[in-house]
Write an enzyme that holds these catalytic residues in place. Structure first.
Site, PDB file in Angstrom:
ATOM      1  CG  HIS A 188      37.236  39.970 -35.155  1.00 20.51           C
ATOM      2  ND1 HIS A 188      36.914  40.746 -36.238  1.00 20.51           N
ATOM      3  CD2 HIS A 188      36.189  40.025 -34.306  1.00 20.51           C
ATOM      4  CE1 HIS A 188      35.698  41.231 -36.056  1.00 20.51           C
ATOM      5  NE2 HIS A 188      35.235  40.802 -34.898  1.00 20.51           N
ATOM      6  NE  ARG A 295      33.603  39.670 -31.368  1.00 19.18           N
ATOM      7  CZ  ARG A 295      33.897  40.520 -30.379  1.00 19.18           C
ATOM      8  NH1 ARG A 295      34.250  40.069 -29.204  1.00 19.18           N
ATOM      9  NH2 ARG A 295      33.846  41.827 -30.585  1.00 19.18           N
ATOM     10  NE  ARG A 331      28.732  38.510 -33.526  1.00 20.27           N
ATOM     11  CZ  ARG A 331      29.772  39.316 -33.514  1.00 20.27           C
ATOM     12  NH1 ARG A 331      29.609  40.613 -33.388  1.00 20.27           N
ATOM     13  NH2 ARG A 331      30.992  38.838 -33.619  1.00 20.27           N
ATOM     14  CD  GLU A 430      27.708  44.875 -35.521  1.00 26.01           C
ATOM     15  OE1 GLU A 430      28.886  44.677 -35.193  1.00 26.01           O
ATOM     16  OE2 GLU A 430      27.030  44.031 -36.167  1.00 26.01           O
ATOM     17  CG  ASN A 453      34.604  46.601 -31.788  1.00 27.54           C
ATOM     18  OD1 ASN A 453      34.852  47.453 -30.955  1.00 27.54           O
ATOM     19  ND2 ASN A 453      34.573  45.317 -31.514  1.00 27.54           N
ATOM     20  CG  ASP A 454      31.624  46.076 -37.457  1.00 28.89           C
ATOM     21  OD1 ASP A 454      32.576  46.306 -38.225  1.00 28.89           O
ATOM     22  OD2 ASP A 454      31.327  44.933 -37.088  1.00 28.89           O
ATOM     23  NE  ARG A 464      36.474  45.641 -36.323  1.00 33.49           N
ATOM     24  CZ  ARG A 464      35.540  44.897 -35.743  1.00 33.49           C
ATOM     25  NH1 ARG A 464      34.289  44.972 -36.138  1.00 33.49           N
ATOM     26  NH2 ARG A 464      35.836  44.073 -34.781  1.00 33.49           N
ATOM     27  CB  CYS A 502      28.563  43.842 -27.013  1.00 31.03           C
ATOM     28  SG  CYS A 502      28.019  43.902 -28.722  1.00 31.03           S
TER      29      CYS A 502
HETATM   30  C1  PEP Z   1      31.337  45.283 -32.881  1.00 36.31           C
HETATM   31  O1  PEP Z   1      31.342  45.479 -34.086  1.00 36.31           O
HETATM   32  O2  PEP Z   1      31.456  46.195 -32.039  1.00 36.31           O
HETATM   33  C2  PEP Z   1      31.183  43.922 -32.338  1.00 36.31           C
HETATM   34  C3  PEP Z   1      31.013  43.709 -31.060  1.00 36.31           C
HETATM   35  O3  PEP Z   1      31.281  42.887 -33.214  1.00 36.31           O
HETATM   36  P1  PEP Z   1      32.688  42.403 -33.863  1.00 36.31           P
HETATM   37  O4  PEP Z   1      33.794  43.126 -33.161  1.00 36.31           O
HETATM   38  O5  PEP Z   1      32.786  40.942 -33.694  1.00 36.31           O
HETATM   39  O6  PEP Z   1      32.532  42.830 -35.290  1.00 36.31           O
HETATM   40 MG    MG Z   2      30.716  43.900 -35.452  1.00 32.04          MG
END
Ligand code: PEP
Ligand code: MG
Length: 555
Positions: A188, A295, A331, A430, A453-454, A464, A502
C-alpha cells in the site's frame, strides 16, 4: 558516482538530499538489579517526565486539532497514573528485582493480553494507547530522546520499509521521492506513492540505504535507479530522460476530454483509484470518468483515534461534490494486514493477510462499521455514490453488511437526516471463494470490482508484500488469474451486473486487451495511468471479444 538499482514503482525524476527514516523501536532486555530503591527512583523520574510531556502534547493538540482529538493525551495520562498499573510495575521492581524498563515492558505485555481478551470494543482499542504509554515510559527510563519525523524541507525519503501508517504521518508535500530497501510494488505504500505522483523505487537492497544519510542524489523512478553523487554524463542522461518524459506527458494531454473507445466502438469506463481528498486533484487533472475505488481506510490511518461520523461525512461529501455528479465508489474500511491501525488494538497474528481484516473486522465491530455507514449514507445525497464491500468470501457477509446498512438508515431516520435509499452496493472479488461463488454473489450485488492485488495473492499463494516472489512471477502469464476473471465476468453478466478491475493490474497495458475481451466493463487505476490507458484502449479492436482471450487463458 554510486548507482543502486531497485524496482521502479512510479516514474519521475527527483533531485535532492537523502533523508533516512528509522522507526523508533525500544530495545528492552531482561536485567536483574540489586538496588531496587534506585530503580524505583528511575521509574518515578520517567513517570514524571512522561506526564509532563503528555501535558505539553495535550496543550499543543488542543490548539491545533481541538478538544476531541487532544483528549487522547489525557487518556494516556490516566493510564500512567492508574493505581493497578503502577503497583504492578512497583512489585516487579521491588519484589522480582527487575530493571525498571523490563518491569514496564512485562506489565504492558500482561495488560495488553488482558485487553485483547476483553469483550468491550473500547477496552480492546486501548491496547495501542497502552503501547504508546509504555514506549514513552521506557524511553525516559533509558534516557532516550523522542524521535519525530518532521520534514522541514523537501527530501528523498529513504527507509528499510514503510508501513502505510508511517507514510500517513509524514508530510508528503515535502517528499520528493521514496526509496526503500524492501517492500513490494503491490504494497500500500507503493500504491500510495503512485497515487500521489511521487517517484518511488523499492527493493534497493538490504541495509544499504542506512549508510547513505544526508547525501545529494537523483532518483530515476523510470528505471529504478538511485544515483548518488552523479557524474556529468549521468546528469546529461537524466536531463534527456526528463525532457523525453515531459514530451510524452504533453502528448498524452491530447487525450483529455476524449472517450475510452475501441476501434470497433466498445466504450470502456476508466475511473481513478484514490486514497484521500488530496488525490482527487490528480484524478480530476487526468480526466477520470469518476472514482472507481476510494480506499476509505486511509482516513483511519496515521492518527491515534477513530474518525468520527461527522469528519467522515464531510470527507465523503467533498469527494462527491468535487467530482460533479460522476460515479464515486467508496470502499468500506479495508483495514488489517499491512494497513495496521494501532488504535484498533488488534491481536498479533501469525498470518495477518489471512486474518482479522477488511469486511471481517467490520462485521466483528458492528458499531464502528455503522458509524462509517451512517457517514456514507449521509453523504449519498451529494452525488452519485456506490458502496463497495471488500474481501467477500460468501453471501452471508453481504447479507450481514446489508442488514447493518439498513440499521444505519434506521438511525438516520430517527435523527431526521437525509440519505439516498437507492445507493448501489457492490462487492470486491478478491478471494478464490468469491470467484467460485460469483453466480450466487451477483444476485446480492449491484456490481463487481476485481481486486487483482489480493486475488492474485490468494490464487497464486503469493504474498503481495514479498519482493522476491514478485520477481519470481514477473513475466509469467497470468493464466490462472485470467481464468478467474473470465469466470467472474460470465457470472456477473449472466446476472446483469457490470464488472470492473481496480487492482494494480488494471493499468498493465499488456493485459488490457485480455481483460476487455474477457468482458471486463471498466478499469479503475492510479490517476496518472488514466490517459496512457485511454490512448491504449483507442488502439484496440475487440470484435472477436472472448475467443482470443479465452484461448490465451485456456478457457
Ligand atoms: C486489491 O486487492 O486489488 C485492491 C484494489 O485492494 P487493496 O490493494 O487496497 O487491497
Ligand atoms: Mg484488496
Amino acid at each position: 558516482m554510486l548507482r543502486l538499482s531497485g524496482k521502479p514503482v512510479f516514474g519521475g525524476i527527483a533531485r535532492g538530499r537523502l533523508f533516512y527514516f528509522q522507526p523508533d523501536e525500544n530495545e528492552v532486555t531482561k536485567r536483574l538489579i540489586k538496588d531496587t530503591a534506585l530503580e524505583l527512583e528511575r521509574y518515578g523520574y520517567a513517570k514524571d517526565k512522561a506526564l509532563a510531556e503528555l501535558d505539553e502534547l495535550y496543550t499543543t493538540a488542543l490548539e491545533k486539532i481541538g478538544e476531541n482529538e487532544a483528549g487522547i493525551f489525557l487518556i494516556h495520562k490516566m493510564l500512567i497514573e492508574d493505581e493497578a498499573f503502577a503497583s504492578q510495575i512497583h512489585r516487579r521492581i521491588a519484589d522480582d528485582h527487575f530493571s525498571a524498563d523490563y518491569a514496564v515492558a512485562q506489565t504492558a505485555r500482561d495488560l495488553a493480553h488482558a485487553f485483547s481478551k476483553n469483550s468491550s470494543e473500547y477496552i480492546k482499542s486501548r491496547s495501542a494507547d497502552l503501547k504508546d504509554v509504555c514506549d514513552r515510559l521506557i524511553r525516559h527510563i533509558q534516557n532516550k530522546a523522542e524521535k519525530r519525523i518532521e520534514l522541514k524541507e523537501k527530501v528523498i525519503l529513504c527507509a528499510d520499509d514503510l508501513m502505510p501508517s508511517e507514510t500517513m504521518q509524514i508530510d508528503l508535500s515535502n517528499v520528493l521521492a521514496i526509496v526503500t530497501c524492501y517492500g513490494s510494488s503491490n504494497s500500500h505504500t507503493a500504491i500510495l506513492a503512485r497515487t500521489m505522483n511521487i517517484p518511488a523505487i523499492i527493493g534497493i537492497g538490504a541495509e544499504k540505504l542506512s549508510m547513505l544519510r544526508d547525501m545529494e542524489a537523483i532518483v530515476n523512478g523510470y528505471d529504478g535507479d538511485l544515483l548518488i553523487d552523479p557524474d556529468e554524463e549521468t546528469i546529461r542522461t537524466i536531463n534527456r530522460i526528463e525532457e523525453e518524459e515531459a514530451k510524452k506527458r504533453e502528448l498524452l494531454k491530447r487525450f483529455k476530454g476524449r472517450r475510452n473507445i475501441t476501434l470497433d466502438g466498445t466504450e470502456i469506463q476508466v475511473y481513478a483509484n484514490i486514497a484521500g481528498l488530496n488525490d482527487l486533484n490528480y484524478a480530476l487533472e487526468n480526466d477520470c470518468g469518476g472514482i472507481g475505488l476510494y480506499r476509505s481506510e486511509f482516513l483511519y490511518l496515521g492518527r491515534s483515534n477513530m474518525p468520527e461520523e461527522d469528519e467522515q461525512f464531510f470527507n465523503y461529501r467533498q469527494v462527491l461534490e468535487r467530482i460533479g455528479g460522476k460515479r464515486v465508489v467508496i470502499r468500506t474500511m479495508d483495514a488489517g494486514a499491512d494497513k495496521n491501525i494501532k488504535y484498533f488494538g488488534l491481536a498479533k497474528e501469525e498470518n495477518p493477510a489471512l486474518g482479522v481484516r477488511s469486511i471481517r473486522l467490520c462485521l466483528m465491530r458492528p458499531e464502528m462499521f455503522k458509524t462509517q455507514l451512517r457517514a456514507l449514507l449521509r453523504a449519498s445525497v451529494y452525488g452519485n455514490l456506490a458502496l463497495m464491500l471488500p474481501l467477500i468470501t460468501d453471501v452471508n457477509e453481504i447479507r450481514q453488511a446489508k442488514k447493518l446498512i439498513e440499521e444505519a438508515k434506521e438511525q438516520l431516520r430517527a435523527r431526521n437526516l437525509p440519505y439516498r435509499e437507492d445507493v448501489p452496493v457492490g462487492i470486491m472479488i478478491e478471494t478464490p471463494a468469491a470467484v467460485i461463488l460469483s453466480d450466487e454473489l451477483a444476485k446480492e450485488s449491484d456490481f463487481f470490482s476485481i481486486g487483482t492485488n489480493d486475488l492474485e495473492q490468494y490464487v497464486l499463494a503469493f504474498d503481495r508484500q514479498n519482493l522476491m516472489l514478485e520477481s519470481y512471477f514477473e513475466g509469467r502469464s497470468h493464466k490462472a488469474l485470467l481464468k478467474f476473471i473470465g469466470m467472474t465476468c460470465d457470472n456477473a453478466h449472466k446476472n446483469g451486473i457490470p464488472v470492473s478491475i481496480c487492482g494494480e493490474l488494471g493499468a498493465d497495458l499488456t493485459l488490457t486487451e485480455d481483460f476487455l475481451r474477457l468482458g471486463v466493463d471498466a478499469l479503475s487505476v492510479t490517476p496518472s495511468q488514466i490517459l496512457p490507458l485511454r490512448q491504449h484502449i483507442r488502439t484496440l479492436r475487440l470484435e472477436e471479444r472472448r475467443q482470443l482471450a479465452g484461448a490465451r487463458a485456456g478457457i
